[in-house]
Design a protein around this motif. Structure first.
Motif, short mmCIF file in Angstrom:
data_model
loop_
_atom_site.label_atom_id
_atom_site.label_comp_id
_atom_site.label_asym_id
_atom_site.label_seq_id
_atom_site.Cartn_x
_atom_site.Cartn_y
_atom_site.Cartn_z
N GLY A 1 -25.52 -29.84 -40.92
CA GLY A 1 -25.43 -29.46 -42.27
C GLY A 1 -23.90 -29.45 -42.57
O GLY A 1 -23.35 -30.21 -43.35
N ASP A 2 -23.18 -28.65 -41.82
CA ASP A 2 -21.85 -28.49 -42.33
C ASP A 2 -20.96 -29.86 -42.14
O ASP A 2 -20.05 -30.16 -42.90
CB ASP A 2 -20.96 -27.58 -41.25
N THR A 3 -21.28 -30.54 -40.98
CA THR A 3 -20.63 -31.93 -41.15
C THR A 3 -20.81 -32.81 -42.04
O THR A 3 -19.98 -33.40 -42.45
CB THR A 3 -21.06 -32.43 -39.39
N ARG A 4 -22.14 -32.97 -42.57
CA ARG A 4 -22.42 -33.76 -43.76
C ARG A 4 -21.73 -33.38 -44.78
O ARG A 4 -21.18 -34.01 -45.45
CB ARG A 4 -24.14 -33.46 -44.08
N LEU A 5 -21.58 -31.99 -45.09
CA LEU A 5 -21.08 -31.45 -46.47
C LEU A 5 -19.39 -31.76 -46.21
O LEU A 5 -19.04 -32.06 -47.05
CB LEU A 5 -21.18 -30.00 -46.55
N GLN A 6 -18.92 -31.70 -44.94
CA GLN A 6 -17.45 -32.06 -45.02
C GLN A 6 -17.09 -33.40 -45.00
O GLN A 6 -16.17 -33.75 -45.57
CB GLN A 6 -16.98 -31.60 -43.54
N ARG A 7 -18.14 -34.36 -44.63
CA ARG A 7 -18.17 -35.67 -44.78
C ARG A 7 -18.11 -36.20 -46.35
O ARG A 7 -17.31 -36.98 -46.98
CB ARG A 7 -18.96 -36.49 -44.10
N ILE A 8 -19.13 -35.38 -47.11
CA ILE A 8 -19.29 -35.68 -48.32
C ILE A 8 -17.83 -35.30 -49.20
O ILE A 8 -17.31 -36.00 -50.33
CB ILE A 8 -20.49 -34.89 -49.09
N LEU A 9 -17.55 -34.02 -48.88
CA LEU A 9 -16.03 -33.60 -49.53
C LEU A 9 -14.96 -34.69 -49.13
O LEU A 9 -14.26 -34.85 -50.17
CB LEU A 9 -16.01 -32.33 -48.98
N LEU A 10 -14.94 -35.35 -48.19
CA LEU A 10 -13.95 -36.12 -47.76
C LEU A 10 -13.94 -37.38 -48.53
O LEU A 10 -13.06 -37.85 -48.95
CB LEU A 10 -13.59 -36.44 -46.15
#
Length: 83
Positions: free
Chosen positions: A68-77
């Motif tokens: 989940g954290d990785t997905r959110l970071q990818r979305i933010l990037l």
């Protein structure tokens, strides 16, 4: 069960749940109603408390997603690249 990480009023937790349900049900009128309700609350911190409650709930939901954290970071990037 959501374990509170911040001191958020119960009314703002309820508003957060209503806002999440409105988004999940694509109910723009319901979402607008929650936002207006928070904005017109007598407590000037109500909108901030609603944001905290939403953030807290989102974080608790993400615990169930292994990356989940990785997905959110990818979305933010991706968002940063687009804007």
């Amino acid at each position: 069960m959501i374990t509170p990480a911040v001191n958020v009023r119960p009314i703002d937790r309820a508003r957060a749940i209503r806002a999440i349900l409105a988004v999940r049900q694509t109910d723009q009128i319901g979402l607008n109603h929650v936002a207006k309700e928070a904005a017109s609350d007598s407590n000037p911190e109500s909108v901030a408390q609603l944001v905290l409650a939403l953030s807290e709930m989102a974080a608790s939901f993400l615990r169930a997603i292994p990356d989940g954290d990785t997905r959110l970071q990818r979305i933010l990037l991706d968002y940063a690249k687009e804007n």
